[in-house]
Scaffold this motif. Sequence first.
Motif, PDB file in Angstrom:
ATOM      1  N   ILE A  33       0.835  -1.203   0.000  1.00 13.71           N
ATOM      2  CA  ILE A  33       0.000   0.000   0.000  1.00 13.71           C
ATOM      3  C   ILE A  33       0.867   1.249   0.000  1.00 13.71           C
ATOM      4  O   ILE A  33       0.639   2.195  -0.772  1.00 13.71           O
ATOM      5  N   ILE A  91       2.600   1.926  -3.271  1.00 15.57           N
ATOM      6  CA  ILE A  91       1.663   2.442  -4.273  1.00 15.57           C
ATOM      7  C   ILE A  91       1.484   3.947  -4.114  1.00 15.57           C
ATOM      8  O   ILE A  91       1.440   4.694  -5.103  1.00 15.57           O
ATOM      9  N   VAL A  92       1.377   4.413  -2.865  1.00 14.27           N
ATOM     10  CA  VAL A  92       1.092   5.833  -2.634  1.00 14.27           C
ATOM     11  C   VAL A  92       2.355   6.687  -2.504  1.00 14.27           C
ATOM     12  O   VAL A  92       2.261   7.889  -2.261  1.00 14.27           O
ATOM     13  N   TRP A 111      -8.877  -5.958  -5.017  1.00 14.86           N
ATOM     14  CA  TRP A 111      -8.770  -4.586  -4.519  1.00 14.86           C
ATOM     15  C   TRP A 111      -7.529  -3.920  -5.113  1.00 14.86           C
ATOM     16  O   TRP A 111      -7.596  -2.789  -5.633  1.00 14.86           O
ATOM     17  N   ALA A 112      -6.394  -4.599  -5.048  1.00 13.78           N
ATOM     18  CA  ALA A 112      -5.145  -4.057  -5.586  1.00 13.78           C
ATOM     19  C   ALA A 112      -5.233  -3.870  -7.101  1.00 13.78           C
ATOM     20  O   ALA A 112      -4.759  -2.857  -7.642  1.00 13.78           O
ATOM     21  N   ALA A 129      -7.304  -0.816  -7.980  1.00  6.94           N
ATOM     22  CA  ALA A 129      -6.560   0.402  -7.668  1.00  6.94           C
ATOM     23  C   ALA A 129      -5.484   0.680  -8.716  1.00  6.94           C
ATOM     24  O   ALA A 129      -5.350   1.814  -9.203  1.00  6.94           O
ATOM     25  N   SER A 163      -3.154   7.946  -6.463  1.00  8.60           N
ATOM     26  CA  SER A 163      -3.018   6.620  -5.864  1.00  8.60           C
ATOM     27  C   SER A 163      -3.935   6.402  -4.666  1.00  8.60           C
ATOM     28  O   SER A 163      -4.606   5.371  -4.569  1.00  8.60           O
ATOM     29  N   ILE A 164      -3.971   7.357  -3.736  1.00  9.38           N
ATOM     30  CA  ILE A 164      -4.796   7.155  -2.545  1.00  9.38           C
ATOM     31  C   ILE A 164      -6.268   7.115  -2.914  1.00  9.38           C
ATOM     32  O   ILE A 164      -7.046   6.347  -2.334  1.00  9.38           O
ATOM     33  N   LEU A 170      -7.046   3.674  -4.317  1.00  9.76           N
ATOM     34  CA  LEU A 170      -7.209   2.687  -3.253  1.00  9.76           C
ATOM     35  C   LEU A 170      -8.556   2.846  -2.553  1.00  9.76           C
ATOM     36  O   LEU A 170      -9.199   1.860  -2.190  1.00  9.76           O
ATOM     37  N   GLY A 218     -11.240   1.534  -5.019  1.00 15.91           N
ATOM     38  CA  GLY A 218     -11.156   0.074  -5.094  1.00 15.91           C
ATOM     39  C   GLY A 218     -11.735  -0.592  -3.862  1.00 15.91           C
ATOM     40  O   GLY A 218     -12.506  -1.551  -3.964  1.00 15.91           O
ATOM     41  N   GLY A 219     -11.387  -0.082  -2.691  1.00 16.73           N
ATOM     42  CA  GLY A 219     -11.927  -0.638  -1.451  1.00 16.73           C
ATOM     43  C   GLY A 219     -13.420  -0.438  -1.338  1.00 16.73           C
ATOM     44  O   GLY A 219     -14.146  -1.317  -0.861  1.00 16.73           O
ATOM     45  N   TRP A 265      -9.735   7.272   3.560  1.00 15.44           N
ATOM     46  CA  TRP A 265      -9.068   5.969   3.482  1.00 15.44           C
ATOM     47  C   TRP A 265      -9.392   5.125   4.714  1.00 15.44           C
ATOM     48  O   TRP A 265      -9.736   3.942   4.606  1.00 15.44           O
TER      49      TRP A 265
END
Length: 231
Positions: free
Chosen positions: A44, A47-48, A118-119, A122, A133-134, A137, A140-141, A210
């Motif tokens: 995570i 990614i961010v 989920w990944a 994202a 990115s955030i 995520l 996606g979540g 988030w």
Amino acid sequence: MVPPFLIAALVLFFVWLALFLFSNATRREQVIMSVVGFVLAPGILLIVADDYRQIVSERVASVGLEDLLFSFSLFGIAAVLYQALFGRHAHKLKGERLRHAHPAVHWYAHLLIVLGLWAFIALLLIHVFELASIRALIVGGLMIGIYAIADRRDLVLDALLSGLFTAILVFLTEQLFFARLFPDAAAGFWRFDEMSLFLVGGVPLEEILWAAVVGFTVGPLYEWLRRYELK
């Protein structure tokens, strides 16, 4: 020098520990989902790293103990907060029969598939639709959580209240024990030069969202995958 964010992570861990000691019935779920958060944390954060979190030093991305502890605590708290606060207990759904010789392997496999999806969502949003990115995520979540409660409408309250309480908890923790105590460190913690963020008491709105999505999705995830209901 102790990383300033470690203070916030320790506060969140103390909340995790209080839930662990207070709620015997949810300990297994709490530990399992905490391990999930611990394992996911490096991915995570990497990614961010480009446009949200300042974790790159000399071109090498680094994940600190405070990040692992925070993610470990966040996922575990989000998974059981609703049950602990309202005294709800998980029970096998009526009419459910054992369909697999190794049910633990079966549900762990489904957990990996859900987290992988989920990944994937994202990363797709980041690289194809160029979403930050955030935010990718978060979206996606949210999609995973909506699908879970659409399949199990009895878990809607669990998802909504878990999201709300987790967001409040993370906001208070980061505002009181990070942004307020270490304003200079907080100013360099998030990449304001890469994104325009709305701040709530010194905490980015995306950080709060988030946390809300983690609560919304992780809160009912264990019950959904294991076919449990809350009573």
